[in-house]
Design an enzyme around this catalytic site. Structure first.
Site, mmCIF file in Angstrom:
data_model
loop_
_atom_site.group_PDB
_atom_site.id
_atom_site.type_symbol
_atom_site.label_atom_id
_atom_site.label_comp_id
_atom_site.label_asym_id
_atom_site.label_seq_id
_atom_site.Cartn_x
_atom_site.Cartn_y
_atom_site.Cartn_z
ATOM 1 N N TYR A 80 -2.110 5.373 -10.957
ATOM 2 C CA TYR A 80 -1.439 6.161 -9.927
ATOM 3 C C TYR A 80 -2.429 7.052 -9.181
ATOM 4 O O TYR A 80 -3.634 7.028 -9.430
ATOM 5 C CB TYR A 80 -0.315 6.982 -10.564
ATOM 6 C CG TYR A 80 0.998 6.236 -10.697
ATOM 7 C CD1 TYR A 80 1.090 4.853 -10.519
ATOM 8 C CD2 TYR A 80 2.172 6.925 -10.996
ATOM 9 C CE1 TYR A 80 2.311 4.192 -10.632
ATOM 10 C CE2 TYR A 80 3.392 6.274 -11.111
ATOM 11 C CZ TYR A 80 3.457 4.904 -10.932
ATOM 12 O OH TYR A 80 4.662 4.265 -11.050
ATOM 13 N N SER A 81 -1.873 7.873 -8.294
ATOM 14 C CA SER A 81 -2.708 8.588 -7.320
ATOM 15 C C SER A 81 -3.642 9.619 -7.939
ATOM 16 O O SER A 81 -3.380 10.155 -9.019
ATOM 17 C CB SER A 81 -1.808 9.281 -6.299
ATOM 18 O OG SER A 81 -1.277 8.301 -5.459
ATOM 19 N N GLU A 95 4.901 16.135 -5.318
ATOM 20 C CA GLU A 95 3.948 15.046 -5.496
ATOM 21 C C GLU A 95 2.674 15.326 -4.688
ATOM 22 O O GLU A 95 2.687 16.067 -3.703
ATOM 23 C CB GLU A 95 4.566 13.721 -5.014
ATOM 24 C CG GLU A 95 5.749 13.275 -5.857
ATOM 25 C CD GLU A 95 6.130 11.822 -5.599
ATOM 26 O OE1 GLU A 95 6.158 11.050 -6.568
ATOM 27 O OE2 GLU A 95 6.411 11.461 -4.450
ATOM 28 N N GLN A 111 -3.263 3.318 -3.110
ATOM 29 C CA GLN A 111 -2.350 2.700 -4.067
ATOM 30 C C GLN A 111 -2.071 1.281 -3.576
ATOM 31 O O GLN A 111 -1.475 1.080 -2.510
ATOM 32 C CB GLN A 111 -1.048 3.519 -4.142
ATOM 33 C CG GLN A 111 -1.213 4.846 -4.833
ATOM 34 C CD GLN A 111 -1.362 4.683 -6.334
ATOM 35 O OE1 GLN A 111 -0.388 4.463 -7.039
ATOM 36 N NE2 GLN A 111 -2.587 4.779 -6.829
ATOM 37 N N ARG A 157 1.647 14.650 -12.276
ATOM 38 C CA ARG A 157 0.723 13.619 -11.774
ATOM 39 C C ARG A 157 -0.073 14.039 -10.549
ATOM 40 O O ARG A 157 0.107 15.093 -10.001
ATOM 41 C CB ARG A 157 1.491 12.332 -11.486
ATOM 42 C CG ARG A 157 2.616 12.449 -10.486
ATOM 43 C CD ARG A 157 3.254 11.073 -10.246
ATOM 44 N NE ARG A 157 4.400 11.172 -9.367
ATOM 45 C CZ ARG A 157 5.656 11.332 -9.768
ATOM 46 N NH1 ARG A 157 5.945 11.387 -11.054
ATOM 47 N NH2 ARG A 157 6.638 11.430 -8.887
ATOM 48 N N ASP A 158 -0.936 13.108 -10.143
ATOM 49 C CA ASP A 158 -1.699 13.168 -8.884
ATOM 50 C C ASP A 158 -2.750 14.278 -8.875
ATOM 51 O O ASP A 158 -2.720 15.197 -8.029
ATOM 52 C CB ASP A 158 -0.740 13.324 -7.677
ATOM 53 C CG ASP A 158 0.386 12.291 -7.684
ATOM 54 O OD1 ASP A 158 0.187 11.212 -8.264
ATOM 55 O OD2 ASP A 158 1.469 12.571 -7.123
ATOM 56 N N LEU A 215 0.866 -1.201 0.000
ATOM 57 C CA LEU A 215 0.000 0.000 0.000
ATOM 58 C C LEU A 215 0.888 1.233 0.000
ATOM 59 O O LEU A 215 1.911 1.257 0.687
ATOM 60 C CB LEU A 215 -0.874 -0.020 1.255
ATOM 61 C CG LEU A 215 -1.631 1.251 1.679
ATOM 62 C CD1 LEU A 215 -2.902 0.867 2.454
ATOM 63 C CD2 LEU A 215 -0.807 2.218 2.525
ATOM 64 N N ASN A 216 0.524 2.248 -0.813
ATOM 65 C CA ASN A 216 1.088 3.573 -0.565
ATOM 66 C C ASN A 216 -0.034 4.605 -0.482
ATOM 67 O O ASN A 216 -0.947 4.409 0.328
ATOM 68 C CB ASN A 216 2.292 3.925 -1.441
ATOM 69 C CG ASN A 216 2.115 3.933 -2.931
ATOM 70 O OD1 ASN A 216 1.731 2.940 -3.521
ATOM 71 N ND2 ASN A 216 2.393 5.029 -3.573
ATOM 72 N N ASP A 217 -0.007 5.655 -1.238
ATOM 73 C CA ASP A 217 -0.852 6.831 -0.987
ATOM 74 C C ASP A 217 -2.351 6.532 -0.822
ATOM 75 O O ASP A 217 -2.913 5.739 -1.575
ATOM 76 C CB ASP A 217 -0.774 7.810 -2.171
ATOM 77 C CG ASP A 217 0.610 8.014 -2.691
ATOM 78 O OD1 ASP A 217 1.566 7.555 -2.056
ATOM 79 O OD2 ASP A 217 0.748 8.636 -3.769
#
Ligand code: FRU
Length: 462
Positions: free
Chosen positions: A103-104, A225, A60, A171-172, A42-44
């Site tokens: 992605y995020s 980010e 994520q 991104r994001d 897991l990330n964001d």
């Protein structure tokens, strides 16, 4: 709307969750009151929102690899932030514009429909640096009407649509509605290695025009980010996770940073960014995202740090990382205070004596200098100038972190099986870290503090 790749991935994800889930669940370092991936990585936090009676937390998710892998949007939902339902991923890497990772991104909720804006990551095969060439960072929109599956997915912007002075790293998306229009901010890295934010506007949620760029007069890192931009009690704040900011005294002690600028003026026109403040001085806090829940603003962060030298022994049990508890953000002039959402206190059980404390919530009143030793592994010390967190055992490479605080008046410590979240002076400073004490260890020794301690119950996850 599904396709053959999505159907296969969905089957594989549920199979690996079935096969590896029990091993992860048996890990003594599995958390009790934090959201984790059922298996894998897991990330964001992503797409945080409240839609009707449900809170949605996406994240994520790399189900196939506890050290990363191709990212999906994992999914939990809850009516009360305490009882959670684990749902299949909302987004799979199954489109030409997101084939190497969904992605995020963020969620916009309108009339019960969730508009999920995210970055589709594509890495072309070849001899590329993947910064100035070889990578696609596409802005895409998936729409969910039932809150469980995506009915459509479309590409909105690709690299050639972004300003020409940027690298491939854009991104994001964070999207919100304001004054009858829609706004989006994207984090970006310029070709001369400066971090900045792009502001886009739209009238229909699909066609977007670049209308402003937010940055500092002096370079502040090479990439920003996971941007978040919101008004809190009359003051605008720009939250982001800058990469490439070098340590100065007790600031920016981690490889990447995470914090906020107060924003004066109008993000759509003339603006100034004030002084940057870190949101956390611990080892493991990154890429937070917030959302409005009625009159309060809640934030979850990733309890991790990309590219850090330290490790997590949970990888051997097939999983890694978790989210922070939900926190409420409050304004204090130009500063943000971060405190656990009131729901966290609902997990408090019996009062307990310090000797037996293991998974607990603790409130301390303090004066002058003092010290806490938690489970023989983590030492928190303060002396009227700074507060430090030293991981004497179980840090897995984490050593010491400092926060500049002249007078520590109160502390709140949330201790889960393998994490500490330490809120200093009502959330003016926070230190968040993973740690891996001996699973049999317990107890808090204290000097210079008077504490009340509650055993913490677990989140109910189905
Ligand atoms: C931050 C980040 C984001 C990106 C995502 C990929 O941790 O690098 O910028 O969208 O993670 O998983």
């Amino acid at each position: 709307m599904s396709n053959a790749l999505q159907r296969d991935l969905a089957r594989l994800v549920s199979r690996i969750e079935r096969e590896d889930g029990a091993r992860a669940a048996a890990d003594p370092y599995r958390q009790r009151f934090h959201l984790m991936p059922p298996v894998g990585w897991l990330n964001d936090p992503n797409g945080l929102c409240r839609c009707g009676e449900w809170y949605h937390v996406f994240y994520q998710y790399g189900p196939f690899d506890p050290t990363g892998g191709v990212k999906h949007w994992g999914h939990y939902r809850s009516r009360d932030l305490l009882h959670w339902e684990q749902l299949p991923p909302m987004l799979y890497p199954d489109q030409p514009w997101d084939i190497h990772g969904v992605y995020s991104g963020s969620a916009l909720v309108e009339d019960g429909t969730m508009y999920l804006y995210y970055t589709g990551n594509v890495k072309h095969a070849g001899d590329y640096d993947y910064i100035t060439a070889g990578r696609g960072h596409n802005t895409a929109l998936a729409v969910s009407r039932d809150g469980v599956t995506a009915a459509s997915n479309e590409l909105l912007l690709e690299n050639r649509d972004y300003p020409a002075d940027l690298t491939c790293h854009v991104r994001d998306p964070k999207v919100w509605a304001q004054d009858g229009r829609y706004y989006m901010v994207l984090g970006a890295r310029t070709k001369d290695d400066r971090g900045e934010l792009l502001v886009y506007e739209s009238e229909d949620k699909r066609h977007w025009t670049h209308s402003n760029t937010l940055t500092t007069p002096e370079k502040f890192g090479y990439m920003w980010e996971c941007p978040d931009l919101f008004e809190l009690d009359g003051q605008w704040f720009l939250v982001c996770s800058p990469q490439g900011v070098t340590r100065q005294g007790n600031q920016y002690q981690n490889v990447y940073s995470c914090g906020y600028f107060p924003l004066y003026g109008d993000f759509r026109g003339d603006y100034t960014l004030g002084e940057f403040h870190e949101l956390d001085c611990g080892f493991d806090f990154y890429a937070p995202q917030s959302f409005a829940d009625g009159s309060r603003r809640l934030q979850f962060g990733w309890m991790g740090m990309p590219d850090a030298a330290y490790t997590n022994p949970t990888v051997e049990q097939g999983w890694q990382h978790c989210l922070t508890v939900p926190c409420e953000l409050k304004r204090d002039g130009d500063r943000i205070l971060r405190v656990p959402a009131r729901e966290v206190s609902a997990l408090r059980g019996e009062h307990m004596t310090p000797e037996w404390a293991q998974v607990f919530d603790m409130e301390c009143r303090t004066e002058g200098a003092g010290r806490l030793v938690i489970r023989g592994a983590a030492v928190v010390e303060w002396d009227g100038q700074q507060l430090s967190l030293t991981l004497a055992q179980g840090g897995e490479g984490r050593t010491v972190r400092y926060a500049d605080v002249d007078a520590v008046k109160n502390l709140r410590v949330l201790a889960d099986a393998s994490s500490l979240e330490i809120f200093v002076n009502g959330g003016a400073q926070v230190m968040t870290t993973r740690y891996y004490p001996d699973p049999a260890s317990c107890g808090v020794q204290m000097e210079g503090a008077q504490a009340e301690i509650w055993a913490m119950g677990a989140l109910q996850i189905q």
